[in-house]
Design a protein around this motif. Structure first.
Motif, PDB file in Angstrom:
ATOM      1  N   ASP A  56       0.828  -1.221   0.000  1.00 30.66           N
ATOM      2  CA  ASP A  56       0.000   0.000   0.000  1.00 30.66           C
ATOM      3  C   ASP A  56       0.854   1.260   0.000  1.00 30.66           C
ATOM      4  N   TRP A  57       2.103   1.171   0.458  1.00 31.73           N
ATOM      5  CA  TRP A  57       2.971   2.353   0.506  1.00 31.73           C
ATOM      6  C   TRP A  57       3.799   2.507  -0.767  1.00 31.73           C
ATOM      7  N   TRP A  59       2.868   3.600  -4.026  1.00 27.34           N
ATOM      8  CA  TRP A  59       1.866   4.168  -4.905  1.00 27.34           C
ATOM      9  C   TRP A  59       2.315   4.110  -6.353  1.00 27.34           C
ATOM     10  N   THR A  82       8.772   6.601   5.046  1.00 30.67           N
ATOM     11  CA  THR A  82       9.107   5.200   4.818  1.00 30.67           C
ATOM     12  C   THR A  82      10.583   5.153   4.442  1.00 30.67           C
ATOM     13  N   ALA A 168       5.713   1.987   7.519  1.00 28.97           N
ATOM     14  CA  ALA A 168       5.442   3.423   7.458  1.00 28.97           C
ATOM     15  C   ALA A 168       5.409   3.968   8.878  1.00 28.97           C
ATOM     16  N   VAL A 190      -3.872   9.086   4.502  1.00 23.99           N
ATOM     17  CA  VAL A 190      -3.122   8.756   3.294  1.00 23.99           C
ATOM     18  C   VAL A 190      -4.149   8.312   2.277  1.00 23.99           C
TER      19      VAL A 190
END
Length: 190
Positions: A56-57, A59, A82, A168, A190
């Motif tokens: 998910d981090w 993008w 991150t 994160a 986010v």
């Protein structure tokens, strides 16, 4: 989500329902709040929140990171960060923070590092809204906003953000305990 005074329970209210873990003595703290009954209090000495490693981090398209914040000091402190855990890349994945009384964004896609450091007259003891937005693939596709006003843009930064499988952090700049946030955040998204 808003919790009772001094609670160290934090809930991801998105459909992803990530586990949020408090480190140090990060906690909900009324009566200082922007929305609801409390805000997240970080005392600047090792307090932060973590979200688990997830794709998910990373993008691949448009994204927004935003929060209301209230500073107790003007020292460096991170909203969201991150780290790149791939040894061939190393370093920063993304970092959105206050540094030397400026709002700062740094992000990396594979092989490309992008940075915005924008002057913003910040004061202690008042609420601000900060956001970083990536929209589209044209030049200047990442913008940083303070209280809804665009502060500046980066060069083109497209593709997957280069921070594979990184934890994160909210309130901590990567893994550097000297850069923990000193103040309050509310409605972090986010």
């Amino acid at each position: 989500s808003n919790e009772s005074s001094e609670s160290t329970t934090f809930t991801d209210s998105s459909s992803n329902t990530h586990t949020v873990t408090a480190v140090g003595d990060a906690k909900h703290q009324p009566p200082v709040k922007k929305i609801g009954t409390s805000s997240i209090y970080f005392d600047g000495t090792g307090d932060y929140l973590t979200l688990p490693k997830t794709a998910d981090w990373q993008w691949t398209g448009d994204f927004t990171i935003e929060t209301w914040f209230y500073l107790n000091s003007l020292d460096r402190g991170s909203f969201f960060s991150t780290s790149i855990e791939d040894s061939s890349e190393g370093g920063i994945g993304v970092m959105f923070e206050v540094a030397e009384n400026k709002i700062t964004w740094q992000g990396r896609t594979t092989g490309t590092n992008s940075q915005i450091i924008q002057s913003a007259v910040l004061n202690t003891g008042q609420w601000y809204h900060a956001a970083v937005v990536r929209s589209g693939t044209a030049s200047g596709n990442i913008k940083v906003y303070l209280d809804g006003v665009a502060l500046g843009t980066t060069n083109t930064q497209v593709g997957t953000m280069a921070h594979p499988a990184s934890v994160a952090k909210i309130g901590l700049s990567r893994d550097d305990s000297a850069t923990t946030f000193d103040g309050y955040m509310d409605e972090f998204r986010v």
